[in-house]
Design a protein around this motif. Structure first.
Motif, PDB file in Angstrom:
ATOM      1  N   HIS A 147       0.684  -1.200  -0.059  1.00 32.45           N
ATOM      2  CA  HIS A 147       0.034   0.068   0.035  1.00 32.45           C
ATOM      3  C   HIS A 147       1.081   1.209  -0.051  1.00 32.45           C
ATOM      4  CE1 HIS A 147      -3.391   2.685   0.902  1.00 32.45           C
ATOM      5  NE2 HIS A 147      -2.688   3.288   2.081  1.00 32.45           N
ATOM      6  N   VAL A 148       1.985   1.056   0.696  1.00 31.20           N
ATOM      7  CA  VAL A 148       2.884   2.253   0.639  1.00 31.20           C
ATOM      8  C   VAL A 148       3.856   2.456  -0.291  1.00 31.20           C
ATOM      9  CG1 VAL A 148       4.764   3.635   2.016  1.00 31.20           C
ATOM     10  CG2 VAL A 148       2.786   2.337   3.114  1.00 31.20           C
ATOM     11  N   PHE A 149       4.255   1.289  -0.966  1.00 34.76           N
ATOM     12  CA  PHE A 149       5.126   1.112  -2.064  1.00 34.76           C
ATOM     13  C   PHE A 149       4.556   0.231  -3.233  1.00 34.76           C
ATOM     14  CE2 PHE A 149       7.569   1.034   1.875  1.00 34.76           C
ATOM     15  CZ  PHE A 149       8.242   2.247   1.966  1.00 34.76           C
ATOM     16  N   PRO A 150       3.333   0.928  -3.798  1.00 33.20           N
ATOM     17  CA  PRO A 150       2.758   0.150  -5.037  1.00 33.20           C
ATOM     18  C   PRO A 150       3.539  -0.294  -6.120  1.00 33.20           C
ATOM     19  CG  PRO A 150       2.144   2.408  -4.845  1.00 33.20           C
ATOM     20  CD  PRO A 150       3.095   2.124  -3.664  1.00 33.20           C
ATOM     21  N   ARG A 151       4.726   0.175  -6.300  1.00 33.56           N
ATOM     22  CA  ARG A 151       5.894   0.047  -7.392  1.00 33.56           C
ATOM     23  C   ARG A 151       6.105  -1.167  -7.414  1.00 33.56           C
ATOM     24  NH1 ARG A 151      10.324   4.462  -8.340  1.00 33.56           N
ATOM     25  NH2 ARG A 151       8.765   5.571  -8.640  1.00 33.56           N
ATOM     26  N   VAL A 152       6.221  -1.833  -6.167  1.00 31.61           N
ATOM     27  CA  VAL A 152       6.602  -3.331  -6.353  1.00 31.61           C
ATOM     28  C   VAL A 152       5.614  -4.390  -6.330  1.00 31.61           C
ATOM     29  CG1 VAL A 152       8.836  -2.782  -5.332  1.00 31.61           C
ATOM     30  CG2 VAL A 152       6.941  -3.516  -3.652  1.00 31.61           C
ATOM     31  N   SER A 153       4.319  -3.905  -6.333  1.00 34.27           N
ATOM     32  CA  SER A 153       3.330  -4.816  -6.322  1.00 34.27           C
ATOM     33  C   SER A 153       3.343  -5.554  -7.907  1.00 34.27           C
ATOM     34  CB  SER A 153       1.759  -3.791  -6.110  1.00 34.27           C
ATOM     35  OG  SER A 153       0.828  -4.835  -6.399  1.00 34.27           O
ATOM     36  N   GLU A 154       2.696  -6.779  -7.763  1.00 29.55           N
ATOM     37  CA  GLU A 154       2.795  -7.748  -9.014  1.00 29.55           C
ATOM     38  C   GLU A 154       1.947  -6.983 -10.160  1.00 29.55           C
ATOM     39  OE1 GLU A 154       1.652 -11.742  -8.353  1.00 29.55           O
ATOM     40  OE2 GLU A 154       3.340 -12.026  -7.085  1.00 29.55           O
ATOM     41  N   THR A 155       0.832  -6.132  -9.858  1.00 29.65           N
ATOM     42  CA  THR A 155       0.087  -5.684 -10.878  1.00 29.65           C
ATOM     43  C   THR A 155       0.532  -4.481 -11.308  1.00 29.65           C
ATOM     44  OG1 THR A 155      -0.988  -4.260  -9.142  1.00 29.65           O
ATOM     45  CG2 THR A 155      -1.920  -6.532  -9.655  1.00 29.65           C
ATOM     46  N   ALA A 156       1.762  -3.735 -10.717  1.00 34.54           N
ATOM     47  CA  ALA A 156       2.467  -2.494 -11.323  1.00 34.54           C
ATOM     48  C   ALA A 156       3.250  -2.699 -12.359  1.00 34.54           C
ATOM     49  CB  ALA A 156       3.100  -1.962 -10.234  1.00 34.54           C
ATOM     50  N   SER A 157       3.268  -1.732 -13.381  1.00 35.62           N
ATOM     51  CA  SER A 157       4.196  -2.033 -14.401  1.00 35.62           C
ATOM     52  C   SER A 157       5.648  -1.854 -14.081  1.00 35.62           C
ATOM     53  CB  SER A 157       3.870  -0.756 -15.459  1.00 35.62           C
ATOM     54  OG  SER A 157       4.706  -0.988 -16.591  1.00 35.62           O
ATOM     55  N   GLY A 158       6.545  -2.956 -14.505  1.00 36.45           N
ATOM     56  CA  GLY A 158       7.938  -2.906 -14.459  1.00 36.45           C
ATOM     57  C   GLY A 158       8.217  -3.563 -13.101  1.00 36.45           C
ATOM     58  N   ALA A 159       7.005  -4.069 -12.239  1.00 32.49           N
ATOM     59  CA  ALA A 159       7.436  -4.373 -10.883  1.00 32.49           C
ATOM     60  C   ALA A 159       8.542  -5.400 -10.505  1.00 32.49           C
ATOM     61  CB  ALA A 159       6.022  -5.122 -10.353  1.00 32.49           C
ATOM     62  N   GLY A 160       8.897  -6.367 -11.423  1.00 27.01           N
ATOM     63  CA  GLY A 160       9.774  -7.179 -11.222  1.00 27.01           C
ATOM     64  C   GLY A 160      11.341  -6.442 -11.243  1.00 27.01           C
ATOM     65  N   PHE A 161      11.401  -5.508 -11.890  1.00 32.05           N
ATOM     66  CA  PHE A 161      12.648  -4.734 -12.013  1.00 32.05           C
ATOM     67  C   PHE A 161      12.748  -3.848 -10.690  1.00 32.05           C
ATOM     68  CE2 PHE A 161      14.774  -0.531 -12.504  1.00 32.05           C
ATOM     69  CZ  PHE A 161      15.820  -0.886 -12.788  1.00 32.05           C
ATOM     70  N   TRP A 162      11.501  -3.058 -10.334  1.00 27.48           N
ATOM     71  CA  TRP A 162      11.713  -2.198  -9.052  1.00 27.48           C
ATOM     72  C   TRP A 162      11.857  -3.175  -7.841  1.00 27.48           C
ATOM     73  CZ3 TRP A 162      13.008   2.243 -10.429  1.00 27.48           C
ATOM     74  CH2 TRP A 162      12.628   2.684 -11.409  1.00 27.48           C
ATOM     75  N   LYS A 163      11.374  -4.556  -7.906  1.00 31.17           N
ATOM     76  CA  LYS A 163      11.512  -5.315  -6.830  1.00 31.17           C
ATOM     77  C   LYS A 163      12.726  -5.696  -6.740  1.00 31.17           C
ATOM     78  CE  LYS A 163       8.063  -8.234  -6.061  1.00 31.17           C
ATOM     79  NZ  LYS A 163       7.562  -9.653  -6.417  1.00 31.17           N
ATOM     80  N   GLY A 164      13.310  -5.916  -7.874  1.00 28.66           N
ATOM     81  CA  GLY A 164      14.852  -6.727  -7.802  1.00 28.66           C
ATOM     82  C   GLY A 164      15.831  -5.466  -7.552  1.00 28.66           C
ATOM     83  N   LEU A 165      15.605  -4.171  -7.976  1.00 28.61           N
ATOM     84  CA  LEU A 165      16.286  -3.176  -7.705  1.00 28.61           C
ATOM     85  C   LEU A 165      16.268  -2.920  -6.069  1.00 28.61           C
ATOM     86  CD1 LEU A 165      18.220  -0.967  -8.669  1.00 28.61           C
ATOM     87  CD2 LEU A 165      16.333   0.500  -8.889  1.00 28.61           C
ATOM     88  N   MET A 166      15.185  -2.870  -5.572  1.00 26.12           N
ATOM     89  CA  MET A 166      15.237  -2.705  -3.962  1.00 26.12           C
ATOM     90  C   MET A 166      16.018  -3.747  -3.153  1.00 26.12           C
ATOM     91  SD  MET A 166      12.119  -2.471  -1.319  1.00 26.12           S
ATOM     92  CE  MET A 166      12.230  -4.094  -1.199  1.00 26.12           C
ATOM     93  N   THR A 167      15.581  -4.870  -3.640  1.00 23.67           N
ATOM     94  CA  THR A 167      16.323  -6.042  -2.950  1.00 23.67           C
ATOM     95  C   THR A 167      17.735  -6.111  -3.166  1.00 23.67           C
ATOM     96  OG1 THR A 167      14.306  -7.457  -3.265  1.00 23.67           O
ATOM     97  CG2 THR A 167      16.281  -8.341  -2.647  1.00 23.67           C
TER      98      THR A 167
END
Length: 516
Positions: free
Chosen positions: A72-92
């Motif tokens: 809810h606070v970081f919707p960018r890494v949600s599976e439904t967001a565009s490019g979520a895989g990249f943003w999730k991987g970058l944050m990790t």
């Protein structure tokens, strides 16, 4: 300064060319030896709190990434967001990038201000990163917090095994270095089950609290390390030979006149005086290579993204989380076995056996996913077989490739290059960890069984690398690694080393020359 009779005993050993092979042990080897060298074991255990922080910061992401309160606070890494895989991987992966920077700079810092005080610096930087992660209100703030926290983690992950290797007697050095990997995995397990519980908190504290908790062991480490002894080898490198002798005797819980303490002290001084800085290419290759393969056999892909992986194997949401927690415990059990096997069977056999078992596990999972993937509802039994081999893989890694790559780099380099060599090896771990963190989400999402095939190939390459390049270091003192690697550059260099050792044990060298 020391007993002339004891000096003569050591001189006799050198005259007989037995200095590298004749050594009276301090006690039993392996796990049993921890009880006879209890003070060293306590110091090493405390230093491994740095590993606990490392593992905790890795493990805290696993459940957090699927929390609704977090998304809810970081919707960018949600599976439904565009490019979520990249943003999730970058944050990790920002944690690994920061750790790379921290490890890269820790070598010179550990040499300059001591192993002890460089741990304090690492803890301070880690605490700043933890505060930013806890208070994060947007994606960029969280990512920067993970980067800064990673710098501290990288510093701690490099210097803790370095400190342990330099205070440990050779008989139990392997068992003590296993404690580093044990603490890492313990941190992962603790972080997972804390986040598994806090996800029931309805507010943002569901994910903020786990980030806050990690500061507690960090502060304990930062304050407590000040009361531990300096590394005798670091003291000797600074010309503080008498302090080195006193600290060594304290660590061994023996008088300074004990013949074993005297012999080890003389070897330490001789190694520092010799200051070999050439011919270490093979040691560098081994240190960086085993850290490379530790990441590319796929372990952190499972740690970071285990819920997603279990989802691809047909498990529902609740079962994904439970299995992810249990699989980390399985790795912890594997690491615990190496407390006994590391000094019992040696480093090389563990690496060879582990690479073979992990290759078989990945290969079987790849076949099952390739044949039944997407149809697990109809092939539930096959899905559970794949899950079973994931558990088998985690146990095999924990028992072999988990602890050994953290142990060997801190053993193999000469004293003048040890901090820099361990830093370079640790950098190899973190840069490859960073790469794995980035490529795993799209690899799993887009290739299915290809991810397991990818890691299986690297398990096979790890086996080949170990067979041809990695020697056995078990039971050798840090000053005996020249004989292990056979890389003293010439007969003249060997003669020079022998002359230096002779002068030291005869009391003709009271002050070391050529200090760094």
């Amino acid at each position: 300064m020391s007993n002339p009779i004891l000096h003569q005993e050591v001189v006799d050993l050198h005259h007989d060319n037995k200095a590298c092979t004749t050594r009276e042990p301090y006690g039993p080897s392996g796990f049993r030896g921890l009880f006879s060298s209890y003070y060293v074991a306590l110091c090493a255990s405390f230093a491994t709190l740095g590993g606990l922080l490392f593992g905790y910061d890795q493990g805290v992401v696993s459940v957090t990434l699927v929390m609704e309160q977090f998304l809810h606070v970081f919707p960018r890494v949600s599976e439904t967001a565009s490019g979520a895989g990249f943003w999730k991987g970058l944050m990790t992966a920002m944690l690994e990038l920061g750790a790379l920077l921290g490890a890269l700079n820790q070598g010179w810092l550990a040499d300059k201000i001591s192993r002890k005080y460089s741990i304090v610096v690492g803890v301070a930087i880690f605490t700043v990163g933890s505060i930013l992660q806890t208070a994060a209100v947007q994606y960029s703030m969280l990512t920067v917090g993970r980067l800064i926290g990673g710098v501290g983690i990288g510093m701690l992950s490099m210097v803790a095994p370095l400190y342990i290797s330099e205070i440990a007697p050779p008989e139990i050095r392997g068992a003590l270095l296993v404690l580093e990997e044990f603490s890492i995995v313990l941190g992962i397990v603790i972080a997972f089950w804390i986040t598994y519980g806090t996800r029931y908190i309805g507010s943002e504290w569901a994910w903020r609290l786990p980030f806050l908790i990690q500061m507690i062991p960090g502060l304990i480490l930062g304050v407590g390390i000040l009361f531990l002894p300096f590394s005798p080898r670091w003291l000797s490198s600074k010309g503080r030979d008498q302090e080195a002798l006193e600290n060594l005797a304290n660590l061994r819980q023996l008088p300074t006149t004990d013949s074993r303490v005297q012999q080890e002290w003389c070897e330490i001084r001789a190694e520092v005086a010799f200051k070999q800085e050439m011919g270490c290419w093979r040691r560098t290759l081994v240190g960086c290579g085993i850290m490379f393969f530790q990441q590319f056999v796929g372990i952190n892909a499972l740690i970071y993204y285990s819920p997603s992986l279990f989802k691809t194997l047909g498990q529902d949401y609740e079962m994904q989380l439970i299995l992810s927690g249990v699989i980390n415990v399985t790795q912890l059990v594997g690491v615990a076995t190496s407390l006994w096997t590391m000094d019992r069977f040696g480093r090389r056999p563990l690496l060879l056996i582990g690479a073979a078992l992990m290759f078989i596990s990945h290969l079987i999972i790849a076949v099952l996913v390739g044949k039944f993937g997407g149809r697990w509802a109809d092939y539930a039994a096959e899905g559970w077989v794949a899950v079973a081999f994931l558990f088998f893989y985690m146990f095999s890694f924990g028992a072999t490739w988990g602890p050994v790559p953290w142990a060997m780099p801190s053993e193999i380099f000469p004293s003048s290059l040890r901090a820099k060599g361990v830093a370079l090896s640790t950098c190899s771990n973190w840069i490859n960890n960073f790469i794995i963190g980035l490529i795993t989400p799209p690899l799993v999402q887009n290739t299915g069984y290809g991810a397991y095939t990818f890691f299986a190939v690297f398990c096979l390459l790890a086996l080949v690398f170990t067979f041809f390049l990695v020697p056995e270091t078990n039971g050798r003192s840090l000053e005996q690694m020249d004989a292990v690697f056979k890389d003293v550059s010439s007969e003249a260099e060997e003669t020079r080393r022998a002359r230096i050792e002779q002068e030291i044990v005869e009391g003709k060298r009271d002050t070391l020359v050529g200090q760094p």
